[in-house]
Design a protein around this motif. Structure first.
Motif, PDB file in Angstrom:
ATOM      1  N   LEU A 119       0.307  -0.817  -3.318  1.00  0.00           N
ATOM      2  CA  LEU A 119      -0.674   0.206  -2.860  1.00  0.00           C
ATOM      3  C   LEU A 119      -0.787   1.441  -2.225  1.00  0.00           C
ATOM      4  CD1 LEU A 119      -3.405  -2.469  -1.006  1.00  0.00           C
ATOM      5  CD2 LEU A 119      -3.400  -2.421  -3.260  1.00  0.00           C
ATOM      6  N   GLU A 120       0.403   1.984  -1.749  1.00  0.00           N
ATOM      7  CA  GLU A 120       1.074   3.314  -1.828  1.00  0.00           C
ATOM      8  C   GLU A 120       2.432   3.141  -1.714  1.00  0.00           C
ATOM      9  OE1 GLU A 120      -0.559   3.890   2.313  1.00  0.00           O
ATOM     10  OE2 GLU A 120       0.856   2.524   3.282  1.00  0.00           O
ATOM     11  N   ARG A 121       2.622   4.206  -1.822  1.00  0.00           N
ATOM     12  CA  ARG A 121       4.594   4.472  -1.861  1.00  0.00           C
ATOM     13  C   ARG A 121       4.889   5.584  -0.982  1.00  0.00           C
ATOM     14  NH1 ARG A 121       1.266   3.907  -5.421  1.00  0.00           N
ATOM     15  NH2 ARG A 121       1.952   2.291  -7.453  1.00  0.00           N
ATOM     16  N   ARG A 122       5.859   5.510  -0.231  1.00  0.00           N
ATOM     17  CA  ARG A 122       6.378   6.631   0.830  1.00  0.00           C
ATOM     18  C   ARG A 122       7.195   7.969  -0.244  1.00  0.00           C
ATOM     19  NH1 ARG A 122       4.563   7.169   6.575  1.00  0.00           N
ATOM     20  NH2 ARG A 122       3.803   4.760   6.920  1.00  0.00           N
ATOM     21  N   GLN A 176      -5.112   0.338 -10.648  1.00  0.00           N
ATOM     22  CA  GLN A 176      -5.911  -1.282 -10.272  1.00  0.00           C
ATOM     23  C   GLN A 176      -5.174  -2.807 -10.549  1.00  0.00           C
ATOM     24  OE1 GLN A 176     -10.269  -1.075 -10.606  1.00  0.00           O
ATOM     25  NE2 GLN A 176      -9.913   0.119  -9.218  1.00  0.00           N
ATOM     26  N   ALA A 182      -1.872  -2.929  -8.588  1.00  0.00           N
ATOM     27  CA  ALA A 182      -2.352  -3.325  -7.426  1.00  0.00           C
ATOM     28  C   ALA A 182      -2.639  -5.056  -8.069  1.00  0.00           C
ATOM     29  CB  ALA A 182      -3.226  -2.763  -7.278  1.00  0.00           C
ATOM     30  N   ILE A 212       2.996  10.190   2.174  1.00  0.00           N
ATOM     31  CA  ILE A 212       2.423   8.487   1.379  1.00  0.00           C
ATOM     32  C   ILE A 212       1.537   9.266  -0.235  1.00  0.00           C
ATOM     33  CG2 ILE A 212       0.872   7.134   1.816  1.00  0.00           C
ATOM     34  CD1 ILE A 212       1.099   6.956   4.248  1.00  0.00           C
ATOM     35  N   VAL A 213       1.922   8.463  -0.677  1.00  0.00           N
ATOM     36  CA  VAL A 213       0.635   8.455  -2.373  1.00  0.00           C
ATOM     37  C   VAL A 213       0.487   7.338  -2.467  1.00  0.00           C
ATOM     38  CG1 VAL A 213       1.357   9.210  -4.515  1.00  0.00           C
ATOM     39  CG2 VAL A 213       2.738  10.076  -2.970  1.00  0.00           C
ATOM     40  N   THR A 214      -0.809   7.013  -2.963  1.00  0.00           N
ATOM     41  CA  THR A 214      -1.741   6.316  -3.083  1.00  0.00           C
ATOM     42  C   THR A 214      -1.951   5.981  -4.370  1.00  0.00           C
ATOM     43  OG1 THR A 214      -3.530   6.858  -3.064  1.00  0.00           O
ATOM     44  CG2 THR A 214      -2.912   6.293  -1.057  1.00  0.00           C
ATOM     45  N   ASN A 215      -2.325   4.996  -4.453  1.00  0.00           N
ATOM     46  CA  ASN A 215      -2.581   4.133  -5.966  1.00  0.00           C
ATOM     47  C   ASN A 215      -4.120   5.334  -7.012  1.00  0.00           C
ATOM     48  OD1 ASN A 215      -0.728   2.254  -5.694  1.00  0.00           O
ATOM     49  ND2 ASN A 215      -2.022   0.696  -6.411  1.00  0.00           N
ATOM     50  N   ASP A 216      -4.192   5.651  -5.868  1.00  0.00           N
ATOM     51  CA  ASP A 216      -5.970   6.783  -5.924  1.00  0.00           C
ATOM     52  C   ASP A 216      -5.005   7.531  -6.836  1.00  0.00           C
ATOM     53  OD1 ASP A 216      -7.892   3.990  -6.050  1.00  0.00           O
ATOM     54  OD2 ASP A 216      -8.764   5.172  -3.702  1.00  0.00           O
ATOM     55  N   ASP A 217      -4.745   8.709  -5.492  1.00  0.00           N
ATOM     56  CA  ASP A 217      -3.723   9.188  -5.991  1.00  0.00           C
ATOM     57  C   ASP A 217      -2.908   9.921  -7.156  1.00  0.00           C
ATOM     58  OD1 ASP A 217      -4.288  10.240  -3.310  1.00  0.00           O
ATOM     59  OD2 ASP A 217      -2.625   9.893  -2.950  1.00  0.00           O
TER      60      ASP A 217
END
Length: 70
Positions: A43-46, A34, A37, A18-23
């Motif tokens: 909010l996240e990607r697989r 942000q 989002a 999982i890769v988040t927006n914060d990553d």
């Protein structure tokens, strides 16, 4: 003659990573994650592992439907 067709159940097979927006924001300081989002709701990607294919994910979904996997 009218036939009614439907789904009894659905299985899913998602990659583990999982890769988040914060990553992404940490790796790309100029990106406005942000805003992404807020506008798109993402909010996240697989992310599939190296060598992991759509067939692998489909197989995982089938195993989930049968109740003997993921």
């Amino acid at each position: 003659m009218t036939r009614i067709v439907g789904f009894e159940s659905i299985g899913i097979g998602l990659p583990d990573a999982i890769v988040t927006n914060d990553d992404l924001a940490a790796e790309n300081p100029g990106w406005r994650m942000q805003q992404t989002a807020a506008k798109a709701g993402v909010l996240e990607r697989r992310i599939a592992a190296p060598g992991e294919t759509a067939l692998d994910l489909g197989w995982r979904a089938c195993e989930a439907l049968r109740g003997d996997g993921a």
